[in-house]
Enzyme design. Structure first.
Site, PDB file in Angstrom:
ATOM      1  N   GLY A 133     -12.608  45.153   6.305  1.00 29.63           N
ATOM      2  CA  GLY A 133     -11.678  46.289   6.398  1.00 29.63           C
ATOM      3  C   GLY A 133     -12.406  47.544   6.859  1.00 29.63           C
ATOM      4  O   GLY A 133     -13.249  48.092   6.144  1.00 29.63           O
ATOM      5  N   SER A 143     -11.011  48.468  -2.666  1.00 30.40           N
ATOM      6  CA  SER A 143      -9.758  48.907  -2.040  1.00 30.40           C
ATOM      7  C   SER A 143      -9.244  50.145  -2.748  1.00 30.40           C
ATOM      8  O   SER A 143      -9.640  50.434  -3.875  1.00 30.40           O
ATOM      9  CB  SER A 143      -8.688  47.828  -2.144  1.00 30.40           C
ATOM     10  N   THR A 144      -8.326  50.848  -2.077  1.00 33.46           N
ATOM     11  CA  THR A 144      -7.844  52.088  -2.703  1.00 33.46           C
ATOM     12  C   THR A 144      -7.019  51.839  -3.956  1.00 33.46           C
ATOM     13  O   THR A 144      -7.009  52.655  -4.853  1.00 33.46           O
ATOM     14  CB  THR A 144      -7.023  52.945  -1.718  1.00 33.46           C
ATOM     15  N   CYS A 195      -2.909  57.807  -2.007  1.00 33.44           N
ATOM     16  CA  CYS A 195      -3.246  57.276  -3.336  1.00 33.44           C
ATOM     17  C   CYS A 195      -2.278  57.633  -4.462  1.00 33.44           C
ATOM     18  O   CYS A 195      -1.867  56.760  -5.226  1.00 33.44           O
ATOM     19  CB  CYS A 195      -4.624  57.761  -3.747  1.00 33.44           C
ATOM     20  N   ASP A 216     -12.984  44.038  10.982  1.00 35.71           N
ATOM     21  CA  ASP A 216     -11.558  44.329  10.859  1.00 35.71           C
ATOM     22  C   ASP A 216     -10.775  43.382  11.756  1.00 35.71           C
ATOM     23  O   ASP A 216     -11.250  42.996  12.828  1.00 35.71           O
ATOM     24  CB  ASP A 216     -11.265  45.792  11.232  1.00 35.71           C
ATOM     25  N   TYR A 234     -10.093  53.728   6.268  1.00 38.22           N
ATOM     26  CA  TYR A 234     -10.601  55.004   5.838  1.00 38.22           C
ATOM     27  C   TYR A 234     -11.766  54.821   4.859  1.00 38.22           C
ATOM     28  O   TYR A 234     -12.845  55.401   5.031  1.00 38.22           O
ATOM     29  CB  TYR A 234      -9.451  55.786   5.184  1.00 38.22           C
ATOM     30  N   ARG A 254      -8.845  49.284  15.934  1.00 33.44           N
ATOM     31  CA  ARG A 254      -9.655  50.017  14.945  1.00 33.44           C
ATOM     32  C   ARG A 254     -11.140  49.897  15.269  1.00 33.44           C
ATOM     33  O   ARG A 254     -11.883  50.887  15.268  1.00 33.44           O
ATOM     34  CB  ARG A 254      -9.457  49.404  13.549  1.00 33.44           C
ATOM     35  N   GLY A 272     -13.433  51.795   3.840  1.00 31.13           N
ATOM     36  CA  GLY A 272     -14.501  50.890   4.275  1.00 31.13           C
ATOM     37  C   GLY A 272     -15.364  51.518   5.355  1.00 31.13           C
ATOM     38  O   GLY A 272     -16.597  51.566   5.237  1.00 31.13           O
TER      39      GLY A 272
HETATM   40  C1  UDX Z   1      -7.096  61.594  -4.095  1.00 30.46           C
HETATM   41  C2  UDX Z   1      -8.123  61.760  -5.219  1.00 30.46           C
HETATM   42  O1  UDX Z   1      -8.511  63.131  -5.322  1.00 30.46           O
HETATM   43  C3  UDX Z   1      -9.342  60.886  -4.936  1.00 30.46           C
HETATM   44  O2  UDX Z   1     -10.262  60.955  -5.999  1.00 30.46           O
HETATM   45  C4  UDX Z   1      -8.882  59.453  -4.768  1.00 30.46           C
HETATM   46  O3  UDX Z   1      -9.972  58.610  -4.467  1.00 30.46           O
HETATM   47  C5  UDX Z   1      -7.828  59.348  -3.682  1.00 30.46           C
HETATM   48  O4  UDX Z   1      -6.745  60.237  -3.961  1.00 30.46           O
HETATM   49  P1  UDX Z   1      -6.820  62.555  -1.650  1.00 30.46           P
HETATM   50  O5  UDX Z   1      -5.526  61.810  -1.616  1.00 30.46           O
HETATM   51  O6  UDX Z   1      -7.732  62.449  -0.486  1.00 30.46           O
HETATM   52  O7  UDX Z   1      -7.668  62.092  -2.914  1.00 30.46           O
HETATM   53  O8  UDX Z   1      -6.491  64.104  -1.803  1.00 30.46           O
HETATM   54  P2  UDX Z   1      -6.489  65.224  -2.947  1.00 30.46           P
HETATM   55  O9  UDX Z   1      -7.451  66.270  -2.568  1.00 30.46           O
HETATM   56  O10 UDX Z   1      -6.619  64.643  -4.285  1.00 30.46           O
HETATM   57  O11 UDX Z   1      -5.027  65.839  -2.735  1.00 30.46           O
HETATM   58  C6  UDX Z   1      -3.867  65.055  -2.937  1.00 30.46           C
HETATM   59  C7  UDX Z   1      -2.628  65.890  -2.740  1.00 30.46           C
HETATM   60  O12 UDX Z   1      -2.474  66.825  -3.794  1.00 30.46           O
HETATM   61  C8  UDX Z   1      -2.616  66.723  -1.445  1.00 30.46           C
HETATM   62  O13 UDX Z   1      -1.324  66.627  -0.849  1.00 30.46           O
HETATM   63  C9  UDX Z   1      -2.901  68.132  -1.917  1.00 30.46           C
HETATM   64  O14 UDX Z   1      -2.357  69.109  -1.065  1.00 30.46           O
HETATM   65  C10 UDX Z   1      -2.213  68.118  -3.278  1.00 30.46           C
HETATM   66  N1  UDX Z   1      -2.767  69.126  -4.212  1.00 30.46           N
HETATM   67  C11 UDX Z   1      -4.066  69.075  -4.601  1.00 30.46           C
HETATM   68  C12 UDX Z   1      -1.928  70.128  -4.716  1.00 30.46           C
HETATM   69  O15 UDX Z   1      -0.739  70.188  -4.378  1.00 30.46           O
HETATM   70  N2  UDX Z   1      -2.458  71.049  -5.593  1.00 30.46           N
HETATM   71  C13 UDX Z   1      -3.757  71.014  -6.006  1.00 30.46           C
HETATM   72  O16 UDX Z   1      -4.131  71.886  -6.810  1.00 30.46           O
HETATM   73  C14 UDX Z   1      -4.588  70.004  -5.489  1.00 30.46           C
HETATM   74  P1  ADP Z   2      -7.834  52.534   3.259  1.00 33.21           P
HETATM   75  O1  ADP Z   2      -7.316  53.944   3.342  1.00 33.21           O
HETATM   76  O2  ADP Z   2      -7.686  51.948   1.884  1.00 33.21           O
HETATM   77  O3  ADP Z   2      -9.212  52.350   3.801  1.00 33.21           O
HETATM   78  P2  ADP Z   2      -6.642  51.481   5.676  1.00 33.21           P
HETATM   79  O4  ADP Z   2      -5.251  50.993   5.878  1.00 33.21           O
HETATM   80  O5  ADP Z   2      -7.132  52.690   6.398  1.00 33.21           O
HETATM   81  O6  ADP Z   2      -6.829  51.632   4.116  1.00 33.21           O
HETATM   82  O7  ADP Z   2      -7.666  50.313   6.045  1.00 33.21           O
HETATM   83  C1  ADP Z   2      -7.572  48.981   5.701  1.00 33.21           C
HETATM   84  C2  ADP Z   2      -8.126  48.148   6.877  1.00 33.21           C
HETATM   85  O8  ADP Z   2      -8.233  46.790   6.467  1.00 33.21           O
HETATM   86  C3  ADP Z   2      -7.218  48.159   8.122  1.00 33.21           C
HETATM   87  O9  ADP Z   2      -7.942  48.635   9.230  1.00 33.21           O
HETATM   88  C4  ADP Z   2      -6.806  46.677   8.280  1.00 33.21           C
HETATM   89  O10 ADP Z   2      -6.685  46.283   9.633  1.00 33.21           O
HETATM   90  C5  ADP Z   2      -7.966  45.974   7.598  1.00 33.21           C
HETATM   91  N1  ADP Z   2      -7.647  44.614   7.164  1.00 33.21           N
HETATM   92  C6  ADP Z   2      -6.559  44.155   6.531  1.00 33.21           C
HETATM   93  N2  ADP Z   2      -6.631  42.841   6.295  1.00 33.21           N
HETATM   94  C7  ADP Z   2      -7.825  42.430   6.799  1.00 33.21           C
HETATM   95  C8  ADP Z   2      -8.507  41.176   6.859  1.00 33.21           C
HETATM   96  N3  ADP Z   2      -7.973  40.074   6.347  1.00 33.21           N
HETATM   97  N4  ADP Z   2      -9.726  41.137   7.451  1.00 33.21           N
HETATM   98  C9  ADP Z   2     -10.280  42.276   7.978  1.00 33.21           C
HETATM   99  N5  ADP Z   2      -9.695  43.467   7.935  1.00 33.21           N
HETATM  100  C10 ADP Z   2      -8.488  43.559   7.352  1.00 33.21           C
END
Ligand code: UDX
Ligand code: ADP
Length: 457
Positions: free
Chosen positions: A10, A129-130, A274, A35, A13, A40, A15
């Site tokens: 993968g 994974s996320t 997330c 991937d 983002y 990608r 990986g």
């Molecule tokens: C989040 C977690 O922070 C990270 O640890 C996890 O691994 C993945 O999810 P991310 O989604 O990249 O990270 O962004 P983050 O900075 O957490 O912001 C998430 C959302 O909350 C954004 O839309 C941001 O604008 C919003 N936010 C954040 C607010 O509205 N207010 C705040 O005070 C902080």
């Molecule tokens: P994240 O934000 O969690 O990294 P993404 O959707 O950006 O998620 O990335 C997941 C990646 O995993 C994608 O680029 C997708 O093509 C890849 N993927 C999914 N299934 C497989 C697989 N079986 N083998 C290799 N890559 C894979």
């Protein structure tokens, strides 16, 4: 155990970025990121990386072709791998049992089946994974069913990086959490992974737990962060009608060391790949375990977020004399937060959909995310322009609707913008980003979040 080669399944983002940082810190380890999406891989091998992240380009320039390789998925990469990371997507299930709530583990399963015939005995599997909900166990089951005596310890090593600060979060993490099976092979595998992080992370920040605690910690962290945002957002409507300022309240409560100042910025609502997914998952797990009160409690964090996005949008419509039909509105920002081109679950998408339903004419601008915005709104009926220049987006508009607090929006000449807009010109600041008094002085009708509107005297 000496780790010489790591394969990551993968190149998304998580990986793609995490492996780049490990490659940078460990030049003696060969990192191969695979991937199934050839586009990608081609992007990772080009100058136009698929992820916009400060500092990433420089790392890729140092490591790519040296000990970091992005390749189309091919089985020949697997047999000499000492460690295999799983970083595939785990979207929310869209069908069947748990639809809309549970995690769809099909990509993890496919990956496990893909590597199984080629894995060497003892290779360490790391789940990254996320959305890591019982994923490690599922992977382990797949890898160990039709067993031929080979054993693969499966670790959970959740990723806490946030977009826009991913490199910083990886290079200087608050903690690295490694969950392992509670047996000698599991603990040895955890030590081998810790050894890699120890090259740049202080020992006391590397912590161990069992696999399920590690996975659940990730969900809990995101649920807590999102809950803080929903809690402060739950104060905004009250502030708007009572002449209190949510910014002043955030500052006052943030200085209480028991509360802390982070994640207290009120706004249009949280987005990103997330928060919603993780909380709905957590809620689903509670439900599955016969805990409906806990399930409802966590789900309400998402409910408050949906409400806030709707409330903001409703306000835009109400303040335009209850109709936006045919009116040009400039949408400032489409990314879910600044510093990224990611638009997954961005509040902007919901706001735009609703405004288009009301037949507004939208001019969307964003310094990085216009391509993704275009993809997200593809196929919709309605009048939408995607305009890189905010001055042009605002020209002739009745209102500016600010959804992403990009730095660039603080540097604009709002006097010049005001002069080109229809009157009355309104400013809906979904992030309390532009000084409301300056806008008010220029002549805007200003609608911040969690503060009284500033209207002409
Ligand atoms: C989040 C977690 O922070 C990270 O640890 C996890 O691994 C993945 O999810 P991310 O989604 O990249 O990270 O962004 P983050 O900075 O957490 O912001 C998430 C959302 O909350 C954004 O839309 C941001 O604008 C919003 N936010 C954040 C607010 O509205 N207010 C705040 O005070 C902080
Ligand atoms: P994240 O934000 O969690 O990294 P993404 O959707 O950006 O998620 O990335 C997941 C990646 O995993 C994608 O680029 C997708 O093509 C890849 N993927 C999914 N299934 C497989 C697989 N079986 N083998 C290799 N890559 C894979």
């Amino acid at each position: 155990m000496k780790i010489r080669k790591i394969v990551c399944i993968g190149a998304g983002y998580v990986g793609g970025t995490t492996m780049a940082v490990i490659a940078d810190k460990c030049p003696d380890i060969k990192m191969v990121v695979l991937d199934i999406n050839p586009r990608r891989i081609a992007e990772w091998n080009s100058d136009a990386l698929p992820v916009f992240e400060p500092g990433l380009k420089e790392i890729i320039a140092r490591c790519r072709g040296r000990n970091l390789f992005y390749e189309d998925a091919h089985p020949e990469a697997i047999p000499d791998a000492d460690m295999v990371f799983f970083s595939v997507n785990t979207p929310t299930k869209e069908f069947g049992e748990g639809a809309g709530m549970a995690s769809d583990l099909q990509y993890n399963e496919q990956s496990a089946r893909f590597i199984l015939p080629h894995l060497k005995d003892g290779a360490i599997i790391v789940e990254k994974s996320t959305v890591p909900v019982q994923t490690a166990e599922a992977i382990s089951r797949i890898l160990h069913h039709n067993n031929d005596g080979r054993h693969f310890p499966v670790l959970s090593n959740p990723e806490f990086l946030a977009e826009g600060t991913a490199i910083q979060d990886l290079e200087d993490p608050d903690r690295v959490l490694i969950g392992c099976e509670e047996n000698e092979a599991g603990r040895a595998a955890a030590r081998a992974l810790a050894e890699i992080y120890r090259r740049w992370v202080p020992e006391e920040r590397i912590i161990f737990s069992n696999v399920w605690s590690a996975e659940l910690s990730k969900l809990t962290a995101n649920a807590f962060l999102a809950q803080r945002i929903s809690s402060i957002n739950a104060m905004t409507a009250l502030c708007e009608v009572t002449n209190a300022s949510v910014t002043e309240i955030s500052q006052a409560i943030g200085m209480d060391s028991r509360i802390g100042s982070k994640f207290l910025e009120a706004g249009v609502g949280f987005g990103g790949s997330c928060f919603r997914k993780d909380i709905l998952n957590l809620s689903y797990i509670c439900q599955q375990q016969g805990l409906p009160e806990e399930a409802a409690y966590w789900k309400s964090v998402v409910g408050m977020n949906d409400y806030q996005i709707n409330r903001f949008t409703r306000n835009v419509i109400d303040r335009q004399f209850n109709t936006v039909t045919g009116k040009k509105l400039a949408v400032f920002g489409f990314a879910f937060k600044p510093g990224t081109n990611d638009t997954r679950d961005s509040p902007a998408r919901y706001v735009c959909l609703k405004l288009l339903e009301e037949r507004a004419h939208l001019a969307i601008t964003d310094p990085e995310a216009l391509e993704n915005a275009q993809r997200d709104l593809q196929g919709l009926t309605g009048k939408v322009e995607f305009e890189p220049d905010p001055y042009k987006a605002a020209a002739g508009a009745h209102a500016i609707v600010l959804i992403t607090h990009w730095d660039a929006y603080r540097k604009l000449d709002y006097r010049r913008i005001f002069a080109t807009m229809e009157k009355p010109a309104s400013f809906f600041d979904g992030r309390n980003w532009i000084d409301p008094h300056t806008l008010h002085e220029i002549g805007f009708h200003v609608y911040p979040i969690g503060k009284s509107p500033l209207l002409p005297d």
